[in-house]
Design a protein around this motif. Structure first.
Motif, PDB file in Angstrom:
ATOM      1  N   VAL A  11       0.856  -1.193   0.000  1.00 32.30           N
ATOM      2  CA  VAL A  11       0.000   0.000   0.000  1.00 32.30           C
ATOM      3  C   VAL A  11       0.889   1.239   0.000  1.00 32.30           C
ATOM      4  O   VAL A  11       1.589   1.515   0.977  1.00 32.30           O
ATOM      5  N   GLN A  12       0.866   1.973  -1.115  1.00 29.84           N
ATOM      6  CA  GLN A  12       1.671   3.184  -1.281  1.00 29.84           C
ATOM      7  C   GLN A  12       0.777   4.359  -1.650  1.00 29.84           C
ATOM      8  O   GLN A  12      -0.374   4.182  -2.024  1.00 29.84           O
ATOM      9  N   GLY A  13       1.327   5.566  -1.566  1.00 29.25           N
ATOM     10  CA  GLY A  13       0.550   6.740  -1.932  1.00 29.25           C
ATOM     11  C   GLY A  13       1.339   8.010  -1.772  1.00 29.25           C
ATOM     12  O   GLY A  13       2.579   7.993  -1.797  1.00 29.25           O
ATOM     13  N   ASP A  72       1.277  11.872   0.594  1.00 28.18           N
ATOM     14  CA  ASP A  72       0.637  12.586   1.692  1.00 28.18           C
ATOM     15  C   ASP A  72      -0.013  13.873   1.182  1.00 28.18           C
ATOM     16  O   ASP A  72       0.029  14.180  -0.017  1.00 28.18           O
ATOM     17  N   ALA A  73      -0.596  14.647   2.074  1.00 24.78           N
ATOM     18  CA  ALA A  73      -1.325  15.855   1.672  1.00 24.78           C
ATOM     19  C   ALA A  73      -0.415  16.915   1.070  1.00 24.78           C
ATOM     20  O   ALA A  73      -0.890  17.821   0.374  1.00 24.78           O
ATOM     21  N   SER A  74       0.898  16.797   1.301  1.00 27.22           N
ATOM     22  CA  SER A  74       1.861  17.742   0.736  1.00 27.22           C
ATOM     23  C   SER A  74       2.448  17.246  -0.578  1.00 27.22           C
ATOM     24  O   SER A  74       3.297  17.927  -1.164  1.00 27.22           O
ATOM     25  N   GLY A  75       2.028  16.068  -1.033  1.00 27.06           N
ATOM     26  CA  GLY A  75       2.535  15.514  -2.277  1.00 27.06           C
ATOM     27  C   GLY A  75       3.767  14.647  -2.121  1.00 27.06           C
ATOM     28  O   GLY A  75       4.331  14.181  -3.127  1.00 27.06           O
ATOM     29  N   ASN A  76       4.215  14.396  -0.887  1.00 21.22           N
ATOM     30  CA  ASN A  76       5.385  13.536  -0.663  1.00 21.22           C
ATOM     31  C   ASN A  76       5.017  12.067  -0.849  1.00 21.22           C
ATOM     32  O   ASN A  76       3.903  11.644  -0.495  1.00 21.22           O
ATOM     33  N   HIS A  77       5.964  11.285  -1.366  1.00 20.89           N
ATOM     34  CA  HIS A  77       5.710   9.866  -1.602  1.00 20.89           C
ATOM     35  C   HIS A  77       5.665   9.097  -0.288  1.00 20.89           C
ATOM     36  O   HIS A  77       6.482   9.316   0.610  1.00 20.89           O
ATOM     37  N   ILE A  78       4.699   8.194  -0.174  1.00 19.51           N
ATOM     38  CA  ILE A  78       4.615   7.250   0.945  1.00 19.51           C
ATOM     39  C   ILE A  78       4.919   5.872   0.390  1.00 19.51           C
ATOM     40  O   ILE A  78       4.149   5.325  -0.393  1.00 19.51           O
ATOM     41  N   SER A  79       6.060   5.313   0.759  1.00 20.13           N
ATOM     42  CA  SER A  79       6.412   3.964   0.315  1.00 20.13           C
ATOM     43  C   SER A  79       5.547   2.949   1.049  1.00 20.13           C
ATOM     44  O   SER A  79       4.742   3.318   1.925  1.00 20.13           O
ATOM     45  N   ASP A  80       5.680   1.694   0.704  1.00 18.54           N
ATOM     46  CA  ASP A  80       4.814   0.644   1.250  1.00 18.54           C
ATOM     47  C   ASP A  80       4.748   0.725   2.773  1.00 18.54           C
ATOM     48  O   ASP A  80       5.729   0.466   3.467  1.00 18.54           O
ATOM     49  N   MET A  81       3.565   1.086   3.297  1.00 21.59           N
ATOM     50  CA  MET A  81       3.406   1.265   4.738  1.00 21.59           C
ATOM     51  C   MET A  81       2.687   0.102   5.405  1.00 21.59           C
ATOM     52  O   MET A  81       2.604   0.038   6.628  1.00 21.59           O
ATOM     53  N   ALA A  82       2.154  -0.838   4.613  1.00 23.97           N
ATOM     54  CA  ALA A  82       1.465  -2.009   5.165  1.00 23.97           C
ATOM     55  C   ALA A  82       2.451  -3.169   5.219  1.00 23.97           C
ATOM     56  O   ALA A  82       2.815  -3.748   4.198  1.00 23.97           O
ATOM     57  N   GLU A  83       2.902  -3.507   6.403  1.00 24.26           N
ATOM     58  CA  GLU A  83       3.934  -4.529   6.548  1.00 24.26           C
ATOM     59  C   GLU A  83       3.359  -5.937   6.442  1.00 24.26           C
ATOM     60  O   GLU A  83       2.189  -6.179   6.745  1.00 24.26           O
ATOM     61  N   ASP A  84       4.211  -6.874   6.005  1.00 20.71           N
ATOM     62  CA  ASP A  84       3.821  -8.276   5.953  1.00 20.71           C
ATOM     63  C   ASP A  84       3.559  -8.791   7.370  1.00 20.71           C
ATOM     64  O   ASP A  84       4.180  -8.329   8.337  1.00 20.71           O
ATOM     65  N   LEU A 105      -8.099  11.591   8.849  1.00 21.02           N
ATOM     66  CA  LEU A 105      -8.170  11.473  10.297  1.00 21.02           C
ATOM     67  C   LEU A 105      -9.627  11.449  10.724  1.00 21.02           C
ATOM     68  O   LEU A 105     -10.535  11.722   9.934  1.00 21.02           O
ATOM     69  N   SER A 106      -9.869  11.143  12.002  1.00 20.48           N
ATOM     70  CA  SER A 106     -11.251  11.115  12.495  1.00 20.48           C
ATOM     71  C   SER A 106     -11.887  12.495  12.478  1.00 20.48           C
ATOM     72  O   SER A 106     -13.112  12.621  12.547  1.00 20.48           O
ATOM     73  N   SER A 107     -11.080  13.547  12.359  1.00 18.52           N
ATOM     74  CA  SER A 107     -11.598  14.910  12.227  1.00 18.52           C
ATOM     75  C   SER A 107     -12.057  15.199  10.799  1.00 18.52           C
ATOM     76  O   SER A 107     -12.491  16.304  10.496  1.00 18.52           O
ATOM     77  N   ARG A 108     -11.963  14.189   9.935  1.00 14.56           N
ATOM     78  CA  ARG A 108     -12.336  14.265   8.514  1.00 14.56           C
ATOM     79  C   ARG A 108     -11.368  15.149   7.719  1.00 14.56           C
ATOM     80  O   ARG A 108     -11.720  15.692   6.683  1.00 14.56           O
ATOM     81  N   GLN A 109     -10.132  15.238   8.185  1.00 20.44           N
ATOM     82  CA  GLN A 109      -9.090  15.968   7.476  1.00 20.44           C
ATOM     83  C   GLN A 109      -8.381  15.031   6.508  1.00 20.44           C
ATOM     84  O   GLN A 109      -7.907  13.961   6.887  1.00 20.44           O
ATOM     85  N   PHE A 110      -8.270  15.431   5.247  1.00 21.35           N
ATOM     86  CA  PHE A 110      -7.560  14.652   4.237  1.00 21.35           C
ATOM     87  C   PHE A 110      -6.065  14.663   4.545  1.00 21.35           C
ATOM     88  O   PHE A 110      -5.481  15.725   4.777  1.00 21.35           O
ATOM     89  N   VAL A 111      -5.439  13.463   4.544  1.00 15.17           N
ATOM     90  CA  VAL A 111      -4.012  13.391   4.873  1.00 15.17           C
ATOM     91  C   VAL A 111      -3.202  12.631   3.831  1.00 15.17           C
ATOM     92  O   VAL A 111      -1.975  12.572   3.926  1.00 15.17           O
ATOM     93  N   GLY A 112      -3.845  12.040   2.814  1.00 17.60           N
ATOM     94  CA  GLY A 112      -3.081  11.329   1.797  1.00 17.60           C
ATOM     95  C   GLY A 112      -3.970  10.587   0.826  1.00 17.60           C
ATOM     96  O   GLY A 112      -5.150  10.339   1.101  1.00 17.60           O
ATOM     97  N   GLY A 113      -3.401  10.250  -0.338  1.00 20.74           N
ATOM     98  CA  GLY A 113      -4.115   9.463  -1.338  1.00 20.74           C
ATOM     99  C   GLY A 113      -3.362   8.180  -1.627  1.00 20.74           C
ATOM    100  O   GLY A 113      -2.121   8.176  -1.690  1.00 20.74           O
ATOM    101  N   PHE A 114      -4.101   7.079  -1.797  1.00 19.42           N
ATOM    102  CA  PHE A 114      -3.494   5.756  -1.985  1.00 19.42           C
ATOM    103  C   PHE A 114      -4.171   5.077  -3.173  1.00 19.42           C
ATOM    104  O   PHE A 114      -5.369   4.788  -3.120  1.00 19.42           O
TER     105      PHE A 114
END
Length: 391
Positions: free
Chosen positions: A54-56, A58-70, A365-374
């Motif tokens: 699972v990659q994507g 963040d809200a600033s456009g930074n890359h999120i590498s695979d964050m879902a571990e085996d 987040l639970s505050s309904r704030q967008f924090v990233g796209g995947f």
């Protein structure tokens, strides 16, 4: 001889794959009770390896590498007949979990903390033991039920700009609680028919929750307890399994599962109190917006007296989009392939795999704030099982 062949085929199709899933919410297993429907004395031990990617961004456009571990899980089951019309099954599985760790340079990494404590990371584990008594009302209909003992533990660390003032939040708990299971099945072996409907109750964990809440340090001037009583309720579920023989060597099956994840919300006491003081509304740590429905449809075929295979199609609705960041996918489509080889009349080995295409999701987040796209994420599962049957 033909009738026995069909009975053996049905048993093979029920247990050909002991795999788990990467489903909505915290779910990692459909909590099947197939061992209860085996004939005679039966035992099994299984192992599953789950590998989501699972990659994507963040809200600033930074890359999120695979964050879902085996992660891996084990499952066991034993079943025996206590009387001609009474049977007992004890089943162990690990049905709920999460293993997440953000890496790289993005808003889920704190730049003002030591490297070993800079990553947002979450680990949830569970262990279930279910004991079921099955009573045959007649040769076709069985009712069954019993208690389910569940251990649930979590270790949560939130870091980085995503969590603003609450970067540095920690949450841990470990608890054991009891629920119950009940259901009914209909079997007609001469037609290769088996249908079962199973209900699992919700399980409420009331336990001591350890929290470190940076926001509470501000709104309560640091004057709050880090150890408080709280609760987390695992939702109820319904499983419907259907199977029919098409001919002497082929069976068609369908499995449907429903879980009302929209009812789930985990609101740790200090986080809830501090967000209520600061925002006028207490926010949960994790919640979901929609209920989950998952479906598996498959075809089983006996290729030889000691070899059976199955192919299946999979669909999971997910639990809503946007999704929490501990599992930012919106359901999936998948395919499965499995085989079962009988070494002799008593001992068999099963192995199989599943490949999944996850639905795109926005993380919030639970505050309904967008924090990233995947987007465009996938995963696979491999499993194996050794089983013993003495009829």
């Amino acid at each position: 001889m033909k009738l026995n062949q069909k009975k053996h085929l049905i048993a093979a199709m029920l247990s050909v794959f002991a795999g788990q899933s990467y489903a909505a919410g915290l779910e990692r297993s459909p909590q099947h009770i197939d061992a209860l429907f085996e004939q005679g004395t039966y035992a099994e031990a299984g192992y599953t390896h789950i590998s989501p990617d699972v990659q994507g961004t963040d809200a600033s456009g930074n890359h999120i590498s695979d964050m879902a571990e085996d992660f891996q899980s084990l499952n066991y089951a034993v079943k025996t007949d206590l009387a001609p019309n009474l049977r007992l099954a004890v089943i162990y599985d690990e049905p709920f979990g999460a293993k997440v760790k953000f890496k790289g340079d993005n808003n889920f990494i704190a730049k003002n903390r030591p490297a070993e404590d800079a990553n947002t990371r979450v680990e949830v584990k569970s262990k279930n033991v279910t004991a079921l008594l099955g009573y045959n009302l007649n040769k076709n209909v069985m009712i069954y039920g019993g208690p389910a003992l569940q251990e649930l533990e979590a270790d949560v660390h939130l870091r980085g700009l995503t969590y603003a003032v609450n970067s540095g939040y920690n949450n841990t708990f470990d608890d054991i609680a009891v629920g119950w299971v009940a259901g009914m099945s209909y079997a007609k072996p001469e037609m290769g028919i088996l249908a079962s409907l199973t209900y699992r109750s919700e399980i409420e964990h009331k336990t001591t929750i350890q929290e470190d809440v940076p926001l509470a340090d501000i709104v309560f001037s640091g004057n709050y307890s880090h150890s408080n009583q709280g609760k987390i309720t695992i939702p109820e579920s319904v499983n419907l399994n259907l199977q029919t023989g098409l001919n002497m060597t082929t069976a068609l099956y369908a499995k449907v599962r429903y879980v009302p994840w929209s009812d789930f919300a985990y609101s740790p006491p200090v986080l809830k109190a501090s967000t209520a003081a600061a925002l006028g509304k207490g926010l949960p740590l994790v919640d979901y917006s929609e209920d989950q429905t998952s479906v598996e449809i498959g075809l089983g075929k006996r290729l030889a007296p000691n070899l059976a295979i199955s192919v299946s199609g999979l669909w999971d609705s997910g639990a809503g989009d946007p999704a929490p960041t501990l599992g930012p996918v919106n359901g999936y489509w998948g395919v499965g392939l499995a085989a079962k080889y009988n070494f002799n009349k008593k001992l068999a080995f099963s192995a199989g795999g599943r490949y999944m295409w996850f639905g795109d999701a926005e993380g919030e987040l639970s505050s309904r704030q967008f924090v990233g796209g995947f987007q465009d994420n996938t995963g696979y599962i491999v499993g194996m099982k050794l089983s013993y049957s003495s009829k």
